[in-house]
Design a protein around this motif. Structure first.
Motif, short mmCIF file in Angstrom:
data_model
loop_
_atom_site.label_atom_id
_atom_site.label_comp_id
_atom_site.label_asym_id
_atom_site.label_seq_id
_atom_site.Cartn_x
_atom_site.Cartn_y
_atom_site.Cartn_z
N LEU A 142 -0.07 -49.19 -27.73
CA LEU A 142 -2.06 -49.26 -28.39
C LEU A 142 -2.21 -48.80 -26.68
CD1 LEU A 142 -1.87 -49.35 -31.95
CD2 LEU A 142 -1.90 -47.42 -30.49
N ARG A 143 -2.19 -49.91 -25.82
CA ARG A 143 -3.22 -50.87 -24.53
C ARG A 143 -2.79 -49.53 -23.75
NH1 ARG A 143 -2.26 -55.98 -26.83
NH2 ARG A 143 -4.77 -56.83 -26.80
N LEU A 186 -8.37 -53.51 -29.67
CA LEU A 186 -7.37 -54.37 -28.59
C LEU A 186 -8.24 -54.78 -27.42
CD1 LEU A 186 -6.03 -50.60 -27.62
CD2 LEU A 186 -4.72 -53.20 -28.72
N ARG A 215 0.58 -53.40 -30.40
CA ARG A 215 -0.69 -53.80 -29.01
C ARG A 215 0.09 -53.25 -28.20
NH1 ARG A 215 -3.85 -57.78 -32.51
NH2 ARG A 215 -4.40 -56.96 -34.42
N ASP A 228 -8.66 -59.10 -29.99
CA ASP A 228 -8.02 -59.50 -31.10
C ASP A 228 -8.17 -59.70 -31.93
OD1 ASP A 228 -5.37 -58.90 -29.72
OD2 ASP A 228 -5.52 -60.51 -27.77
#
Length: 128
Positions: free
Chosen positions: A35-36, A101, A32, A104
C-alpha cells in the motif's frame, strides 16, 4: 477480498459490508508495504501527469468505484445518488488508508472508519 459480498444479492447494507471488508484489507499490517507503493504510484501522476504512471490514479479510482458499485442493485448502481455514495465511501477509505500509512495508528483510524460506517447504517445509507 470482497468476492463473497459481491456474490450475494445486492440489497440492504451490502455497500457497508463491502466497505468494511475493504477497510479490513487496507488496515492489515502485512499489506502496508504494498500500500505504500500504491500511495507512491497514486500520487506520481498528480505531479507528473504525462509520466510513466499517467492515468494510474484515475484507473484506481474507477476500479474501486466499480467494486463498490457491484454491491448494489442496478437502479442504485446506475443513478447519480449511488455514484455520490460510492465516492464518499471511497474517499473515507482512501483518506483513512493514507492516514494509517502516515501514522501507523490503526486503532484511531479504524475507529474513525467504523464510526462513519455506523452512521451510514443508522441513517439508512448504504455507504456504497
Amino acid at each position: 477480498m470482497v468476492a463473497h459480498v459481491l456474490a450475494q444479492p445486492a440489497q440492504g447494507q451490502a455497500g457497508v459490508a463491502a466497505a468494511e471488508l475493504v477497510r479490513a484489507w487496507l488496515a492489515a499490517a502485512e499489506h502496508r508495504p504494498l500500500l505504500r507503493l500504491w500511495a507512491e504510484a497514486y500520487a506520481r501522476p498528480l505531479v507528473e501527469p504525462g509520466g510513466s504512471w499517467a492515468g494510474f490514479a484515475r484507473a484506481t479510482v474507477d476500479d474501486w468505484l466499480d467494486v463498490l458499485a457491484a454491491c448494489r442493485p442496478r437502479p442504485e448502481r446506475d443513478g447519480p445518488e449511488g455514484a455520490v455514495r460510492r465516492t464518499l465511501a471511497l474517499a473515507v477509505l482512501r483518506g483513512a488508508l493514507l492516514d494509517l500509512l502516515a501514522t501507523d495508528d490503526e486503532q484511531r483510524v479504524t475507529a474513525a472508519v467504523h464510526r462513519h460506517l455506523e452512521m451510514l447504517r443508522r441513517g439508512g445509507g448504504d455507504g456504497a
